[in-house]
Each structure stands twice: as C-alpha cells, then as structure tokens.
Design a protein around this motif. Structure first.
Motif, PDB file in Angstrom:
ATOM      1  N   PHE A  19      -1.292   1.548   6.949  1.00  0.00           N
ATOM      2  CA  PHE A  19      -1.395   0.883   8.022  1.00  0.00           C
ATOM      3  C   PHE A  19      -2.895   0.970   8.440  1.00  0.00           C
ATOM      4  N   THR A  20      -3.639   1.661   8.080  1.00  0.00           N
ATOM      5  CA  THR A  20      -5.002   1.800   8.447  1.00  0.00           C
ATOM      6  C   THR A  20      -6.045   1.725   7.222  1.00  0.00           C
ATOM      7  N   GLY A  21      -5.685   1.877   6.100  1.00  0.00           N
ATOM      8  CA  GLY A  21      -6.536   1.940   4.880  1.00  0.00           C
ATOM      9  C   GLY A  21      -6.953   3.300   4.637  1.00  0.00           C
ATOM     10  N   VAL A  22      -8.078   3.209   3.923  1.00  0.00           N
ATOM     11  CA  VAL A  22      -8.667   4.569   3.393  1.00  0.00           C
ATOM     12  C   VAL A  22      -9.716   5.285   4.247  1.00  0.00           C
ATOM     13  N   ILE A  23      -9.176   6.461   4.713  1.00  0.00           N
ATOM     14  CA  ILE A  23      -9.749   7.272   5.665  1.00  0.00           C
ATOM     15  C   ILE A  23      -9.851   8.384   5.216  1.00  0.00           C
ATOM     16  N   GLY A  24     -11.138   8.769   4.540  1.00  0.00           N
ATOM     17  CA  GLY A  24     -11.120  10.074   3.724  1.00  0.00           C
ATOM     18  C   GLY A  24     -11.732  11.236   4.467  1.00  0.00           C
ATOM     19  N   PHE A  25     -11.478  12.306   3.934  1.00  0.00           N
ATOM     20  CA  PHE A  25     -12.044  13.875   4.293  1.00  0.00           C
ATOM     21  C   PHE A  25     -11.427  14.186   5.745  1.00  0.00           C
ATOM     22  N   VAL A  26     -10.443  13.589   6.404  1.00  0.00           N
ATOM     23  CA  VAL A  26      -9.850  14.312   7.456  1.00  0.00           C
ATOM     24  C   VAL A  26      -8.684  15.167   6.754  1.00  0.00           C
ATOM     25  N   GLY A  27      -8.002  14.761   5.711  1.00  0.00           N
ATOM     26  CA  GLY A  27      -7.147  15.639   5.065  1.00  0.00           C
ATOM     27  C   GLY A  27      -7.635  17.013   4.473  1.00  0.00           C
ATOM     28  N   LEU A  28      -9.133  17.045   4.216  1.00  0.00           N
ATOM     29  CA  LEU A  28      -9.975  18.194   3.653  1.00  0.00           C
ATOM     30  C   LEU A  28     -10.484  18.961   4.781  1.00  0.00           C
ATOM     31  N   VAL A  29     -11.274  18.405   5.680  1.00  0.00           N
ATOM     32  CA  VAL A  29     -11.952  19.068   6.563  1.00  0.00           C
ATOM     33  C   VAL A  29     -11.133  19.514   7.845  1.00  0.00           C
TER      34      VAL A  29
ATOM     35  N   ALA B 177       0.769  -1.164  -0.196  1.00  0.00           N
ATOM     36  CA  ALA B 177      -0.072  -0.078  -0.132  1.00  0.00           C
ATOM     37  C   ALA B 177       0.684   1.208  -0.054  1.00  0.00           C
ATOM     38  N   PHE B 178       1.903   1.287   0.794  1.00  0.00           N
ATOM     39  CA  PHE B 178       2.713   2.380   0.982  1.00  0.00           C
ATOM     40  C   PHE B 178       3.609   2.622  -0.492  1.00  0.00           C
ATOM     41  N   ALA B 179       4.002   1.422  -0.998  1.00  0.00           N
ATOM     42  CA  ALA B 179       4.936   1.682  -2.383  1.00  0.00           C
ATOM     43  C   ALA B 179       3.871   2.076  -3.449  1.00  0.00           C
ATOM     44  N   PHE B 180       2.716   1.398  -3.672  1.00  0.00           N
ATOM     45  CA  PHE B 180       1.737   2.127  -4.642  1.00  0.00           C
ATOM     46  C   PHE B 180       1.213   3.520  -4.386  1.00  0.00           C
ATOM     47  N   ALA B 181       1.256   3.855  -3.182  1.00  0.00           N
ATOM     48  CA  ALA B 181       0.747   5.371  -2.905  1.00  0.00           C
ATOM     49  C   ALA B 181       1.966   6.339  -3.352  1.00  0.00           C
TER      50      ALA B 181
END
Length: 363
Positions: free
Chosen positions: A285-295, A155-159
């Motif tokens: 490590f945690t998977g997709v957690i959206g909107f925190v980086g926006l809000v 996941a890290f590598a492809f990010a």
C-alpha cells in the motif's frame, strides 16, 4: 549435604533481591512503553497541525469536536484537511511503522543476525517488480477487474512469492539461516534486474509513477487498505505476544530451544510467515520504505532489552514514532513539496546501518 542456617538466610536474601531487581526492571520497562505511547500521541497531535496549509491545535480540536456537536465556525476545507488528508496519513504512518519494525524484530530474532531486515531478503525488490507490472501493463490486466487495487494486489502477491522462493531455495539447500539470507540477496538482485528491464522497455509516461512508488509514500492509501493493515498487524502482534516465551528461548539458539521443549520449526515457520505478512501488507500500500525494519528493532533492544513480552509493544511504538517523524519532516522540510518518506528513512537509516556494520566487525 545440609545447608547451615546462615547459608539458608543468605540464599533467601539473594532470592528476594533477585525478585526485587526483576520487578524494578519490569516496572521500568512498562513505564518506558507508556512513555513511548505518550510520545507517539503527542507527535501525532503535532504532526496533524503541520503542513502546507496551517491548521492550529485549537482548530484541530474544534474539527474533531464537530463530529459530536456541529460547529458553524469550522469550514469544509478544514474538515477535509484534518479528516481526508492528514489523519489517514498519520494513521498509515503508525500502522506501517508498526508492521515494518515487528517484521524486522522477528527476522533478526530468527536469523540471530543484527543486520537482517525484511528488505535484505528481497521482499522490497519482489514487491517492486509486482508494482512495475501493475503500472506498466495495467491495461493488459484490465480483465482482472481489480480497479484501484491492482497495484497493491500485485505488489503483495510478488512480495509473498519472493519469500516463498527464498524459503524454498534454502530448504532445498541446507535450510540454514545463512542460506536463507544468501537466497534472499540473490532473489532480490533477480527482481531488481527485472524491474530495471521493465523501466527500460516502458513508456516515459509510466516511469514517474513507478519511480515515485519505489521511493515510498504514505498518501492516497484507501480506507480499506488501512483496515487490512490494522487487522493484519493486530493479529500478528497477538501471535507474537502469545509465543513470546518461545521466541525468547529461540534467541539462545536452536539446540537450546529444542532441549527446553520448544517446537523450533513450528515457531520459526510462524515467525517467517508473520514477518512476510507484515512486510507485504505494508509495502503493497505504501511502496518501498527502507530501514525502519532495521533501525527500530535495534533502538528497541538498546532501550528495553530482548524480552519479546516488552520488545514487541516497544518496537511497535518505536517504529510508528520513527516513521511518523520521518513523514512529518518530509511533508514540511521543503513545503509545499512533499518529500517521499522513503528518502527520509533512508537518510536516517544508512548512517545507522553503517554503524551496525562497524560495530559487528569490531565484535
């Protein structure tokens, strides 16, 4: 042209008033940051007492005190609940919230676009594709001998690969902020399609794990993962604070920053790299957690302003607080079932995102 005595006196008063106003604003910002820190500590204490198994505050204090003075009244189950289940989860929520909020703060500053976040540039889609490969084809990658770290490593590598592709495409084109955003959207759709393809051809036994990972979860993060996140976030925040003045000037635009002596390309590349690192570490490590980086960055700017000397620590605390509250809600709203934190953050973030779109259109 000489100034009169009255003009000199008036100017001196204006300067003193400006200094006083600055110090008052500075004091209010510092006080607000301290209040955020206090709120985070109080929320963490409350969160550690809530869950399917009730552990009151007195018991939590006794369990922590048991580290220094053995207490026979504390059971092994209570120790496991506090130290093995809830405390690592709370620490993970705080770290991931800090990582995503600061990544979003940098992204919005670089692109000077309030609707930009790490996920609008395709990072989550790239990480999801890496995780999909690790989950569905884990047996094929057994020779790598990564063990339980196969998924976060992929996941890290492809990010990181996603961000490199986005930046490479934008550089070949016009190297403008708008090109970067468009390239991120395009690459994001590409990896989203590849994830759908893997879902289509995979066995049914792999689908639940893949779907659960893409919803985001703070459970099961190993100790080494917490250490990696802590080191990455600490180094990133130190760099952001070190270049705070440059970042402040860059918010006025490239021409202004260059004219004032800022190495615009260097700071932009550093910011891009830091935001990539923070997002990749959190997502892996945690998977997709959206909107925190926006809000979180928007809440920070509304409450404390755009000065990076104060917005970086404030955004760290706001992001940590938001994600900790979201996870606490997810753990308790339909207890004993735990609702994935990604669902809760999306339910909070979507209305806020739509509000930003409407507000931007109005301007």
């Amino acid at each position: 042209m000489k100034m009169t005595k009255i003009e000199k006196t008036t100017m001196a008063k204006n300067i003193e008033q400006a200094k006083l106003d600055y110090m008052n604003k500075r004091s209010r910002k510092i006080l607000f940051i301290l209040l955020l820190a206090l709120a985070l500590v109080m929320t963490a204490i409350v969160s550690i007492t809530l869950g399917a198994a009730s552990v009151d505050l007195k018991t939590v204090i006794q369990v922590i005190g048991d580290l220094f003075v053995h207490n026979d009244a504390i059971t092994d189950i209570q120790r496991d609940i506090v130290f093995s289940i809830r405390l690592p989860r709370i620490i993970t929520a705080i770290l991931v919230g800090m990582a995503l909020s600061n990544a979003g703060l940098l992204m919005q500053g670089i692109f000077q676009n309030p609707l930009v976040s790490p996920y609008t540039l395709g990072v989550s889609n790239g990480a999801s594709f890496g995780a999909s490969l690790a989950i569905v084809f884990s047996s094929a990658f057994a020779f790598l001998n990564f063990g339980e770290f196969l998924l976060p490593i992929f996941a890290f590598a492809f990010a990181v690969l996603t961000m490199m592709m986005v930046y490479g495409i934008a550089k070949v084109a016009s190297n403008s902020s708008s090109t970067l955003i468009l390239a991120g959207v395009a690459i994001g759709y590409l990896f989203s399609a590849l994830v759908s393809l893997i879902k289509y051809v995979s066995d049914m036994k792999d689908l639940p794990e893949l779907v659960f990972w893409m919803m985001g979860s703070l459970s099961g993060v190993p100790t080494v993962g917490i250490v990696i996140m802590t080191v990455s976030i600490t180094v990133s925040i130190i760099l952001m604070m070190w270049f705070a003045w440059d970042l402040n000037i860059m918010s006025a635009g490239e021409e202004t920053a260059v004219s004032l002596g800022v190495n615009y390309k260097k700071v932009k590349m550093m910011s891009f790299g830091i935001s990539t690192l923070l997002t990749a570490v959190a997502v892996s490590f945690t998977g997709v957690i959206g909107f925190v980086g926006l809000v979180a960055p928007h809440i920070t700017k509304m409450l404390i302003g755009n000065d990076y000397r104060y917005s970086v620590p404030a955004a760290s605390l706001v992001g940590a607080l938001l994600l900790l509250i979201a996870d606490t809600i997810g753990r308790n709203i339909i207890s004993p079932t735990i609702l994935p934190v990604g669902i809760v953050t999306s339910m909070i973030g979507v209305p806020f995102f739509l509000y930003l779109i409407v507000r931007k259109r109005g301007k």
